[in-house]
Design a protein around this motif. Structure first.
Motif, PDB file in Angstrom:
ATOM      1  N   GLY A   1      -6.160 -75.463 -57.391  1.00 58.48           N
ATOM      2  CA  GLY A   1      -5.280 -76.082 -58.370  1.00 58.48           C
ATOM      3  C   GLY A   1      -3.848 -75.608 -58.383  1.00 58.48           C
TER       4      GLY A   1
ATOM      5  N   GLU B   1      -5.673 -86.207 -59.286  1.00 59.12           N
ATOM      6  CA  GLU B   1      -5.718 -85.849 -60.699  1.00 59.12           C
ATOM      7  C   GLU B   1      -4.441 -85.115 -61.114  1.00 59.12           C
ATOM      8  OE1 GLU B   1      -9.033 -83.726 -63.532  1.00 59.12           O
ATOM      9  OE2 GLU B   1      -8.787 -83.033 -61.484  1.00 59.12           O
ATOM     10  N   VAL B   2      -3.960 -85.425 -62.317  1.00 57.58           N
ATOM     11  CA  VAL B   2      -2.758 -84.800 -62.856  1.00 57.58           C
ATOM     12  C   VAL B   2      -3.065 -84.374 -64.285  1.00 57.58           C
ATOM     13  CG1 VAL B   2      -0.336 -85.176 -63.468  1.00 57.58           C
ATOM     14  CG2 VAL B   2      -1.293 -86.314 -61.475  1.00 57.58           C
TER      15      VAL B   2
ATOM     16  N   GLU C   1      -6.744 -84.730 -68.514  1.00 64.26           N
ATOM     17  CA  GLU C   1      -6.474 -85.101 -67.130  1.00 64.26           C
ATOM     18  C   GLU C   1      -6.386 -86.611 -66.991  1.00 64.26           C
ATOM     19  OE1 GLU C   1      -9.209 -82.945 -67.641  1.00 64.26           O
ATOM     20  OE2 GLU C   1      -8.015 -81.179 -67.247  1.00 64.26           O
TER      21      GLU C   1
ATOM     22  N   LYS D   1      -0.965 -78.658 -58.158  1.00 64.02           N
ATOM     23  CA  LYS D   1      -1.123 -79.827 -59.013  1.00 64.02           C
ATOM     24  C   LYS D   1       0.233 -80.305 -59.506  1.00 64.02           C
ATOM     25  CE  LYS D   1      -5.663 -80.065 -60.895  1.00 64.02           C
ATOM     26  NZ  LYS D   1      -6.452 -80.135 -62.106  1.00 64.02           N
TER      27      LYS D   1
END
Length: 143
Positions: A131, A50-51, A15, A134
């Protein structure tokens, strides 16, 4: 695919944390309009999220991330349509059951049923949609 250029601020395993600066609506050209008059007084908002990414990334790298349009449509349905349906169904059931079973007025039963239906929808969506929106890394930014 909706794309956005971001800057990596932290790398932790698969991440990465990125940030983007959300400017004003038009980019503050030299034209005379409402946005150009109010633009200098408005603060830019820094968004961090976050990716998931594979590859070798370092803080400071600039990348392009993307989100498929269908993910936005699915998110819209989850956020707006499902809670509205549960609210209406709960209100209808509360109205009918409240007057017949619990001897409440139809208004009180409708309010309680709608509130319960809305709470049930939000609880269900919290568990289901973890999630699902994302973004993903598309490429490095071309300099």
């Amino acid at each position: 695919m909706i794309e956005e250029e971001v800057r990596i601020i932290e790398v932790s395993g698969p991440e990465i944390w990125v940030e983007r600066v959300q400017g004003t609506a038009c980019g503050n050209c030299s034209g005379i309009c409402g946005t150009s008059l109010l633009g200098p007084g408005m603060k830019e908002k820094i968004r961090r999220f976050e990716v998931e990414a594979d590859g070798s990334w370092r803080p400071g790298d600039r990348i392009v991330i993307g989100l498929p349009e269908r993910a936005l449509v699915a998110g819209f349905l989850k956020i707006y349509l499902i809670p509205a349906l549960f609210l209406l169904l709960g209100a209808g059931l509360g109205q009918g059951l409240g007057s017949r079973v619990f001897f409440l007025s139809t208004d009180v039963g409708s309010i309680l049923g709608g509130t319960l239906g809305l709470a049930l929808a939000f609880g269900m969506l919290k568990r289901v949609s973890e999630g699902s929106l994302k973004p993903m890394v598309i490429r490095r930014r071309a300099d």
